[in-house]
Design a protein around this motif. Structure first.
Motif, PDB file in Angstrom:
ATOM      1  N   VAL A  13       0.831  -1.206   0.000  1.00  0.00           N
ATOM      2  CA  VAL A  13       0.000   0.000   0.000  1.00  0.00           C
ATOM      3  C   VAL A  13       0.868   1.261   0.000  1.00  0.00           C
ATOM      4  CG1 VAL A  13      -1.669   1.323   1.372  1.00  0.00           C
ATOM      5  CG2 VAL A  13      -1.979  -1.144   1.056  1.00  0.00           C
ATOM      6  N   ARG A  14       2.028   1.180   0.686  1.00  0.00           N
ATOM      7  CA  ARG A  14       2.925   2.342   0.725  1.00  0.00           C
ATOM      8  C   ARG A  14       3.549   2.641  -0.636  1.00  0.00           C
ATOM      9  NH1 ARG A  14       5.622  -0.259   5.386  1.00  0.00           N
ATOM     10  NH2 ARG A  14       3.966  -0.169   6.948  1.00  0.00           N
ATOM     11  N   GLN A  15       3.450   1.692  -1.554  1.00  0.00           N
ATOM     12  CA  GLN A  15       4.011   1.924  -2.892  1.00  0.00           C
ATOM     13  C   GLN A  15       3.091   2.767  -3.773  1.00  0.00           C
ATOM     14  OE1 GLN A  15       5.356  -1.634  -4.926  1.00  0.00           O
ATOM     15  NE2 GLN A  15       6.059  -2.565  -3.021  1.00  0.00           N
ATOM     16  N   VAL A  16       1.830   2.904  -3.376  1.00  0.00           N
ATOM     17  CA  VAL A  16       0.890   3.671  -4.202  1.00  0.00           C
ATOM     18  C   VAL A  16       1.187   5.160  -4.020  1.00  0.00           C
ATOM     19  CG1 VAL A  16      -1.535   4.142  -4.708  1.00  0.00           C
ATOM     20  CG2 VAL A  16      -0.861   1.874  -3.881  1.00  0.00           C
ATOM     21  N   PRO A  17       1.617   5.866  -5.089  1.00  0.00           N
ATOM     22  CA  PRO A  17       2.012   7.265  -4.939  1.00  0.00           C
ATOM     23  C   PRO A  17       0.821   8.211  -4.759  1.00  0.00           C
ATOM     24  CG  PRO A  17       2.640   6.373  -7.120  1.00  0.00           C
ATOM     25  CD  PRO A  17       1.720   5.388  -6.479  1.00  0.00           C
ATOM     26  N   ARG A  18       1.102   9.388  -4.259  1.00  0.00           N
ATOM     27  CA  ARG A  18       0.074  10.436  -4.150  1.00  0.00           C
ATOM     28  C   ARG A  18      -0.484  10.714  -5.548  1.00  0.00           C
ATOM     29  NH1 ARG A  18       2.577  13.824  -1.265  1.00  0.00           N
ATOM     30  NH2 ARG A  18       1.238  13.777   0.575  1.00  0.00           N
ATOM     31  N   TYR A  24      -8.315  -3.271  -3.920  1.00  0.00           N
ATOM     32  CA  TYR A  24      -8.118  -4.433  -3.042  1.00  0.00           C
ATOM     33  C   TYR A  24      -7.656  -5.631  -3.858  1.00  0.00           C
ATOM     34  CZ  TYR A  24     -10.929  -1.433  -0.006  1.00  0.00           C
ATOM     35  OH  TYR A  24     -11.399  -0.369   0.716  1.00  0.00           O
ATOM     36  N   GLY A  25      -8.264  -5.797  -5.027  1.00  0.00           N
ATOM     37  CA  GLY A  25      -7.916  -6.920  -5.892  1.00  0.00           C
ATOM     38  C   GLY A  25      -6.497  -6.803  -6.441  1.00  0.00           C
ATOM     39  N   ALA A  26      -6.082  -5.578  -6.803  1.00  0.00           N
ATOM     40  CA  ALA A  26      -4.734  -5.388  -7.346  1.00  0.00           C
ATOM     41  C   ALA A  26      -3.680  -5.681  -6.282  1.00  0.00           C
ATOM     42  CB  ALA A  26      -4.582  -3.958  -7.869  1.00  0.00           C
ATOM     43  N   VAL A  27      -3.953  -5.263  -5.032  1.00  0.00           N
ATOM     44  CA  VAL A  27      -3.025  -5.579  -3.947  1.00  0.00           C
ATOM     45  C   VAL A  27      -2.972  -7.089  -3.729  1.00  0.00           C
ATOM     46  CG1 VAL A  27      -2.561  -5.293  -1.469  1.00  0.00           C
ATOM     47  CG2 VAL A  27      -3.335  -3.335  -2.827  1.00  0.00           C
ATOM     48  N   THR A  53       0.773   4.635   6.280  1.00  0.00           N
ATOM     49  CA  THR A  53       0.288   3.664   5.290  1.00  0.00           C
ATOM     50  C   THR A  53      -1.024   4.180   4.708  1.00  0.00           C
ATOM     51  OG1 THR A  53       1.268   1.910   6.635  1.00  0.00           O
ATOM     52  CG2 THR A  53      -0.267   1.237   4.916  1.00  0.00           C
ATOM     53  N   PRO A  54      -0.976   4.799   3.515  1.00  0.00           N
ATOM     54  CA  PRO A  54      -2.152   5.502   2.969  1.00  0.00           C
ATOM     55  C   PRO A  54      -3.199   4.553   2.413  1.00  0.00           C
ATOM     56  CG  PRO A  54      -0.356   5.613   1.391  1.00  0.00           C
ATOM     57  CD  PRO A  54       0.193   4.866   2.593  1.00  0.00           C
ATOM     58  N   CYS A  55      -3.893   3.856   3.326  1.00  0.00           N
ATOM     59  CA  CYS A  55      -4.857   2.846   2.883  1.00  0.00           C
ATOM     60  C   CYS A  55      -6.069   3.476   2.198  1.00  0.00           C
ATOM     61  CB  CYS A  55      -5.271   1.959   4.050  1.00  0.00           C
ATOM     62  SG  CYS A  55      -5.962   2.849   5.432  1.00  0.00           S
ATOM     63  N   ASP A 100      -0.896  -0.031 -10.609  1.00  0.00           N
ATOM     64  CA  ASP A 100      -0.810  -1.491 -10.508  1.00  0.00           C
ATOM     65  C   ASP A 100       0.625  -1.979 -10.659  1.00  0.00           C
ATOM     66  OD1 ASP A 100      -1.874  -4.001 -10.090  1.00  0.00           O
ATOM     67  OD2 ASP A 100      -2.293  -4.362 -12.206  1.00  0.00           O
ATOM     68  N   ASP A 101       1.567  -1.032 -10.613  1.00  0.00           N
ATOM     69  CA  ASP A 101       2.963  -1.356 -10.911  1.00  0.00           C
ATOM     70  C   ASP A 101       3.717  -1.676  -9.616  1.00  0.00           C
ATOM     71  OD1 ASP A 101       5.294  -1.662 -12.366  1.00  0.00           O
ATOM     72  OD2 ASP A 101       5.794   0.470 -12.264  1.00  0.00           O
TER      73      ASP A 101
END
Length: 304
Positions: A13-18, A24-27, A53-55, A100-101
DNA sequence: GCGACAG
DNA sequence: ATCTTGTCGC
C-alpha cells in the motif's frame, strides 16, 4: 521466520504514490492470489498508522471508494487532498489514476508452492497404532483484539471420552484469514500449544479440512505432515467440491465425506496417515454432538 | 443486489 | 472467526 503477510500488505500500500489509487484486488494480485482481496480490505481496516500507510488510496475495483474505518467522508477528503476527483462516491478518471505497478515477490505464490511440496508427503494409508489419546485443535479470536489468536488443544481418552489434558496458547496473528491458506494463519498458534502438552496424542482432529483442499493440503494435512502424526480434518462448512450423496468430489476424486451426526452435516477428510473411511469411522465414534468431542471442547476452550 | 470460499 | 439475552422446540 514466519511470514508477516499483514506487513507485506502495508508495504504494498505504501508503494501507491500520491495522486494515484489502487484496488483491493490489485493488492491481492501483488500478494500472489486474487482470492486474498477480501483479506486485504480486512487488514487495511486494522491499519494502525493511516498517516504512514495511505490505505485510503485503495478502493474497490468498480471505482467506488470502498470503506474507511474513520468514515467514508474522511477517505474521500484524503483522496481529494491528493488531487483525486471523487463524484457520487466514485473516483473520476479511474483508468488514468489506477496504480498497478507493484514491486513484489508474490509471497502467496511461494506459500502455494510450499503447500504443493508438503502435499506430496501426505500419506493416505492407515498408519495408526493403538489409539488411546485423541486431541482436538481449534483457534479463537476476539473482536476487541483480533490480532491475538487463542489456540486450544483438548486431549481425551478415546475409551472413556474423558478429558486428560487441556492447553491454551496465545499468539500475535500476522496472517489474515484467506480461504485455502488457513494453515499459515493458525499453524503457529497450534504449534505453540502443541509444544506445551505433556501427553502425546495418537491422533489429532483439526477444525478445518484435511485433503479436501485445492492442493490437497488443508490445515489438518499441513499439521499432520509437519509433525508426521495421524490427523483428521473436520469442517463445519464446505470449502470446495460437490456433493455426490455423502461423498465430496473434487476433480473426479472423493476427497471428503459429509457426516450427519446431527441435521446439518460436518465435512470430514483425512489429514495424514489415514484413509477417508477410517477418518469417518473415527469421527463417528467421537461424536456426542454434531462436532466430535475433542474439537468441540477445544472450541469452547479457545473462546474462554 | 446476488453469489460466496475451511476459520 | 467475531458481535450476542433470552426464548422456543425437540
Amino acid at each position: 521466520m514466519e511470514i508477516d503477510l499483514i506487513e507485506e500488505i502495508y508495504k504494498l500500500v505504501r508503494q501507491v504514490p500520491r495522486g494515484r489509487v489502487s484496488t483491493y484486488g490489485a493488492v491481492a494480485r501483488a500478494l500472489g492470489d486474487i482470492i486474498a482481496s477480501r483479506a486485504v480490505g480486512l487488514v487495511l481496516n486494522l491499519n494502525p498508522d493511516p498517516d504512514r500507510t495511505p490505505c485510503y488510496r485503495i478502493i474497490a475495483s468498480d471505482g467506488s471508494v470502498g470503506g474507511f474505518s474513520r468514515g467514508i467522508e474522511e477517505k474521500i477528503e484524503r483522496l481529494r487532498r491528493d488531487g483525486i476527483e471523487v463524484r457520487n462516491g466514485k473516483v473520476m478518471n479511474f483508468g488514468k489514476v489506477f496504480f498497478d505497478d507493484f514491486d513484489t515477490d508474490y509471497p502467496l505464490k511461494r506459500l502455494r508452492k510450499e503447500q504443493m511440496r508438503l502435499s506430496r508427503k501426505v500419506r493416505l494409508k492407515d498408519e495408526l497404532g493403538e489409539i488411546r489419546y485423541v486431541a482436538g485443535f481449534d483457534a479463537g479470536y476476539s473482536k476487541s483484539d483480533p490480532l491475538t489468536a487463542h489456540g486450544a488443544i483438548v486431549t481425551i481418552e478415546l475409551e472413556s471420552m474423558e478429558i486428560v489434558e487441556e492447553m491454551i496458547a496465545r499468539k500475535r496473528i500476522r496472517f489474515p484469514y484467506i480461504p485455502t491458506y488457513l494453515a499459515f494463519r493458525e499453524f503457529p498458534v497450534f504449534l505453540e500449544a502443541y509444544r506445551r502438552i505433556k501427553i502425546q496424542p495418537d491422533l489429532i482432529l483439526v477444525d478445518g479440512n484435511g485433503i479436501l483442499h485445492p492442493f490437497k493440503l488443508g490445515i489438518a494435512s499441513h499439521i499432520g505432515v509437519s509433525l508426521d502424526l495421524p490427523t483428521i480434518g473436520v469442517a463445519k462448512n464446505l470449502l470446495m467440491g460437490e456433493m455426490r450423496g455423502e461423498d465430496v468430489v473434487y476433480q473426479g476424486e472423493v476427497l471428503g465425506k459429509a457426516v450427519y451426526s446431527s441435521r446439518k452435516p460436518i465435512f470430514v477428510s483425512p489429514g495424514h496417515r489415514m484413509s477417508l473411511d477410517t477418518a469417518v469411522r473415527l469421527v463417528r465414534k467421537l461424536c456426542r454432538y454434531r462436532i466430535p468431542e475433542p474439537v468441540r471442547l477445544a472450541h469452547i476452550l479457545a473462546k474462554s
